[in-house]
Design a protein around this motif. Structure first.
Motif, PDB file in Angstrom:
ATOM      1  N   GLY A 143       6.634   0.371  -8.325  1.00 25.55           N
ATOM      2  CA  GLY A 143       6.831   0.934  -7.000  1.00 25.55           C
ATOM      3  C   GLY A 143       8.235   0.753  -6.480  1.00 25.55           C
ATOM      4  N   THR A 167       2.770  -1.098  -6.315  1.00 24.91           N
ATOM      5  CA  THR A 167       2.495   0.141  -5.578  1.00 24.91           C
ATOM      6  C   THR A 167       3.159   1.298  -6.319  1.00 24.91           C
ATOM      7  N   PRO A 168       2.603   1.724  -7.454  1.00 22.64           N
ATOM      8  CA  PRO A 168       3.296   2.690  -8.311  1.00 22.64           C
ATOM      9  C   PRO A 168       3.557   4.040  -7.668  1.00 22.64           C
ATOM     10  N   ASP A 169       2.753   4.445  -6.688  1.00 25.16           N
ATOM     11  CA  ASP A 169       2.909   5.778  -6.099  1.00 25.16           C
ATOM     12  C   ASP A 169       3.347   5.728  -4.644  1.00 25.16           C
ATOM     13  N   SER A 170       3.824   4.562  -4.209  1.00 23.48           N
ATOM     14  CA  SER A 170       4.151   4.418  -2.790  1.00 23.48           C
ATOM     15  C   SER A 170       5.434   3.624  -2.609  1.00 23.48           C
ATOM     16  N   HIS A 171       6.081   3.861  -1.473  1.00 21.76           N
ATOM     17  CA  HIS A 171       7.156   2.979  -1.028  1.00 21.76           C
ATOM     18  C   HIS A 171       6.556   1.906  -0.127  1.00 21.76           C
ATOM     19  N   PHE A 176      -3.236   1.267  -5.243  1.00 23.86           N
ATOM     20  CA  PHE A 176      -3.509   2.176  -6.353  1.00 23.86           C
ATOM     21  C   PHE A 176      -4.529   3.198  -5.880  1.00 23.86           C
ATOM     22  N   ASP A 177      -4.262   4.452  -6.191  1.00 21.40           N
ATOM     23  CA  ASP A 177      -5.142   5.525  -5.746  1.00 21.40           C
ATOM     24  C   ASP A 177      -5.264   5.459  -4.212  1.00 21.40           C
TER      25      ASP A 177
END
Length: 344
Positions: free
Chosen positions: A284, A298-302, A316-317
């Motif tokens: 992230g 947090t791979p998909d978020s800042h 996640f998700d």
């Protein structure tokens, strides 16, 4: 050694303490946690010395096992009832597949090791000890801190001088409080890594005099499902190792960690990060202002951290977990509540 060595990697668990990264359809052994390859794939690399390799898992994970460990055979346990029934079942199944009784080296799929060659050499040595003694052998990790999240192995120290690089286990101790962990560390006890070597015959012999005896009887009758129905979920340590007579320990002198919690993941990232890294970022984009020693996944978020320390922040998700880093063992309580709501 004139017996085949067979590696049996346990990969049937979910990894509930690593929620929300680990879910029922996405268990931790198939995730990387900072590495390019999955935990299972990296574990299989460490077992390349074995003559044959198998992964023990549940039916719903079989397709993923083939993807992450294409070189391995697959054993499917009839039911998920912890390591005791699982390893007894694996011993029975693998004994059938060889003309000569093999030596099994059994290990989890979710550990981090810094020296794969030294680790593999110690596994090979454990297999030799198991063949020499016809006993149950466990690897004892030389501890680096008074950890309260691991069990401990207390050896009979006098036996090490007589036997060389292994000795008799005096007793096992479950996860202690900090004071007792410090005393265990100072006394020369080892961390219990849940890594074993034995012949199938030796394990089944000890299992016959344990709470898993009904499972052994059912296996011998060719009815494993009946056997699993007849026993409770129980660890191999409690069911067999703590009750057996011929139990030996050999030391593992490499940096090791069980990647079972977010705190452990953070420790592994600390050892590989630059000295001036303020937080342990699994994945992230993180902005940290006066924020230190947080584990962020947090791979998909800042994520922006402002004046907070010692937190776990995992997203996640559509799931977000925020918890004190010291509460990483209790994440499974969150999962238990979610299961009650059919929301895991």
């Amino acid at each position: 050694m004139d017996r085949p060595i067979v590696a049996c990697v346990l990969a049937g668990g979910i990894g509930s303490r690593l929620y929300p990264a680990s879910r029922s359809d996405r268990p931790k052994q198939f995730l990387g946690f900072g590495g390019e390859r999955s935990l299972l794939s990296r574990t299989m690399d460490r077992t390349a010395f074995a003559d044959e390799r198998y992964v023990l898992t549940r039916d719903s994970f079989v397709d993923d096992i083939h993807e992450h460990a294409p070189e391995a055979g697959v054993l499917v346990e009839p039911d998920g009832k912890d390591t005791g029934p699982a390893l007894v079942y694996a011993a029975w199944r693998l004994r059938e597949r060889f003309d000569r009784e093999p030596v099994l080296v059994c290990l989890p799929s979710d550990h981090n090791v810094t020296d794969d060659a030294a680790f593999a050499a110690r596994l090979e040595r454990a297999a030799e000890i198991a063949a020499e003694t016809d006993g149950l052998v466990t690897l004892g990790v030389e501890p680096t801190r008074p950890a309260t999240g691991y069990g401990y192995i207390v050896p009979e120290r006098s036996e090490f001088g007589e036997r060389g690089d292994f000795g008799v286990v005096d007793h096992f101790t479950e996860k202690p409080d900090h004071e007792n962990a410090t005393e265990l560390l100072e006394s020369g006890a080892y961390w219990n890594a849940g890594i074993f070597a034995w012949t199938p015959g030796a394990l089944l012999r000890e299992a016959r005099d344990s709470p898993l005896a009904p499972l052994v009887d059912a296996l011998e009758d060719g009815d494993p499902e009946r056997g699993f129905d007849a026993v409770e979920a129980v660890s191999v340590d409690y069911a067999i190792m703590e009750r057996a007579t011929d139990v030996f320990v050999t030391p593992l002198s490499v940096e090791w960690d069980d990647l079972g919690t977010w705190d452990a993941v953070g420790r592994v990232l600390e050892t590989s990060a630059d000295d001036d890294a303020e937080n342990d970022t699994v994945a992230g984009d993180v902005l940290a202002i006066d924020a230190t020693n947080n584990v962020v996944a947090t791979p998909d978020s800042h994520v922006s951290l402002l004046e907070v320390d010692e937190l776990i922040v995992a997203a996640f998700d559509d799931r977000i977990l925020v918890a004190p880093r010291g509460a990483s063992q209790q994440v499974r309580d969150v999962v238990s509540r979610l299961r009650e709501r059919d929301a895991f």
